[in-house]
Design an enzyme around this catalytic site. Sequence first.
Site, PDB file in Angstrom:
ATOM      1  N   CYS A  64       0.921  -1.299   0.120  1.00 56.60           N
ATOM      2  CA  CYS A  64       0.017  -0.058   0.077  1.00 56.60           C
ATOM      3  C   CYS A  64       0.752   1.234   0.102  1.00 56.60           C
ATOM      4  CB  CYS A  64      -0.919   0.186   1.296  1.00 56.60           C
ATOM      5  SG  CYS A  64      -0.291   0.404   2.801  1.00 56.60           S
ATOM      6  N   ASN A 120       2.399   1.600   4.183  1.00 53.05           N
ATOM      7  CA  ASN A 120       2.755   0.301   4.892  1.00 53.05           C
ATOM      8  C   ASN A 120       2.314   0.520   6.401  1.00 53.05           C
ATOM      9  OD1 ASN A 120       5.501  -1.775   5.445  1.00 53.05           O
ATOM     10  ND2 ASN A 120       3.521  -2.346   5.130  1.00 53.05           N
ATOM     11  N   ARG A 150      -3.403  -0.490   5.211  1.00 53.12           N
ATOM     12  CA  ARG A 150      -3.974  -1.651   4.279  1.00 53.12           C
ATOM     13  C   ARG A 150      -2.929  -3.099   4.406  1.00 53.12           C
ATOM     14  NH1 ARG A 150      -5.137   1.772  -0.598  1.00 53.12           N
ATOM     15  NH2 ARG A 150      -3.220   2.711   0.018  1.00 53.12           N
TER      16      ARG A 150
END
Length: 162
Positions: free
Chosen positions: A11, A14, A17
């Site tokens: 994502c 980090n 998600r």
Amino acid sequence: MTRKTKVLFVCLGNICRSPMAEAVMRHFVMEEKLADVIEVDSAGTGDWHIGKQPHEGTRTLLDNKQISYTGMKARQITGSDEVDFQYIVCMDDQNLKDVQAVFNAAKADGAKGKVITFMSLVDGAEVTEVPDPYYTGNFEYVYELIDEGCRKLLEDIKSEWK
């Protein structure tokens, strides 16, 4: 099945998600006693949060679901990840483009990673990208998508072994 199947979730930062997906997938892998053959990691395309633990909203949700995120720290994707991982799963279209740019610039020898979007694993959802709860605050909805997608990915991996 002598080598591990390695999965990398990606994502933006980090912290929301992709670490949620990493933790959920690790949880499923542990439940099925496949930790010796499946390895899971996550990374971000940006460098703002390197070394930080997952976002408070992600940690709270995972705590409530009794899913461990112990030892997880944000890192940035590298060109060698395309060589190291069989699956590189991007949370949205911009992450996909950014990951492809990193890999194209690296021109890594032996690249074998299959780069896909996370939502390609989720059937019939009303969204085509995993919404970023850093902005929406809706960690529960993101979890629902991630739970479904990780289950599907695990089934896909196991079916490849047959």
